[in-house]
Design an enzyme around this catalytic site. Structure first.
Site, PDB file in Angstrom:
ATOM      1  N   HIS A   1       0.856  -1.183   0.000  1.00  0.00           N
ATOM      2  CA  HIS A   1       0.000   0.000   0.000  1.00  0.00           C
ATOM      3  C   HIS A   1       0.895   1.236   0.000  1.00  0.00           C
ATOM      4  CE1 HIS A   1      -3.813  -2.013   1.880  1.00  0.00           C
ATOM      5  NE2 HIS A   1      -3.285  -2.729   0.901  1.00  0.00           N
TER       6      HIS A   1
ATOM      7  N   GLU B   1       1.156   3.810   1.901  1.00  0.00           N
ATOM      8  CA  GLU B   1       1.766   4.166   3.184  1.00  0.00           C
ATOM      9  C   GLU B   1       2.956   3.258   3.510  1.00  0.00           C
ATOM     10  OE1 GLU B   1      -2.735   4.946   3.665  1.00  0.00           O
ATOM     11  OE2 GLU B   1      -1.450   3.529   2.602  1.00  0.00           O
TER      12      GLU B   1
ATOM     13  N   CYS C   1      -5.747   2.080   6.148  1.00  0.00           N
ATOM     14  CA  CYS C   1      -6.395   0.826   6.549  1.00  0.00           C
ATOM     15  C   CYS C   1      -5.733   0.310   7.837  1.00  0.00           C
ATOM     16  CB  CYS C   1      -6.256  -0.218   5.435  1.00  0.00           C
ATOM     17  SG  CYS C   1      -4.573  -0.837   5.219  1.00  0.00           S
TER      18      CYS C   1
ATOM     19  N   CYS D   1      -1.907  -0.428   7.464  1.00  0.00           N
ATOM     20  CA  CYS D   1      -1.108   0.782   7.375  1.00  0.00           C
ATOM     21  C   CYS D   1      -1.110   1.566   8.692  1.00  0.00           C
ATOM     22  CB  CYS D   1      -1.598   1.645   6.225  1.00  0.00           C
ATOM     23  SG  CYS D   1      -1.336   0.856   4.615  1.00  0.00           S
TER      24      CYS D   1
END
Length: 119
Positions: free
Chosen positions: A23, A25, A53, A56
């Site tokens: 992801h 991040e 999420c 993260c």
């Protein structure tokens, strides 16, 4: 950012890299850790278009990020305030300063345009 310096950038690469953890991040945190030379990023801030999420948010806690700034809430998977509270959960030992809703309308619009193009 750490101080005035950008030390990492990221965008979602989970499909491209066949990596479910890639992801935006996480990618940015990996770059930042390498640039700073430490897995602790206590002087750093992370800026995101959408609310992180659970994975993260957990990574932000482990990295000891000082501040998170994000635009749009994520009503499907947000783990700062929308669906659950991983970041700043009362049982965790690290608290992250959060600034939510920064340019929220524009961030939501960018995300909608991005996903509309992909469909």
């Amino acid at each position: 950012m750490c101080g005035e310096r950008i030390v990492g950038r990221g965008w979602n690469r989970n499909i491209t890299d066949s990596d479910p953890t890639a992801h935006a991040e996480i990618v940015a945190l990996r770059e930042a850790g390498a640039a700073v030379g430490n897995h602790r990023l206590a002087e750093c801030e992370l800026f995101a278009t959408i609310e992180p999420c659970a994975m993260c948010a957990g990574a932000l806690v482990h990295a000891r990020i000082r501040r998170l700034v994000y635009g749009a809430d994520d009503p499907k998977a947000g783990a700062v305030q929308s669906v659950m509270q991983v970041l700043n959960h009362p049982q965790l030992n690290h608290k992250v300063e959060v600034r939510a809703g920064v340019l929220a309308g524009r961030c939501a619009e960018l995300l909608q345009m991005f996903f509309k193009k992909r469909r």
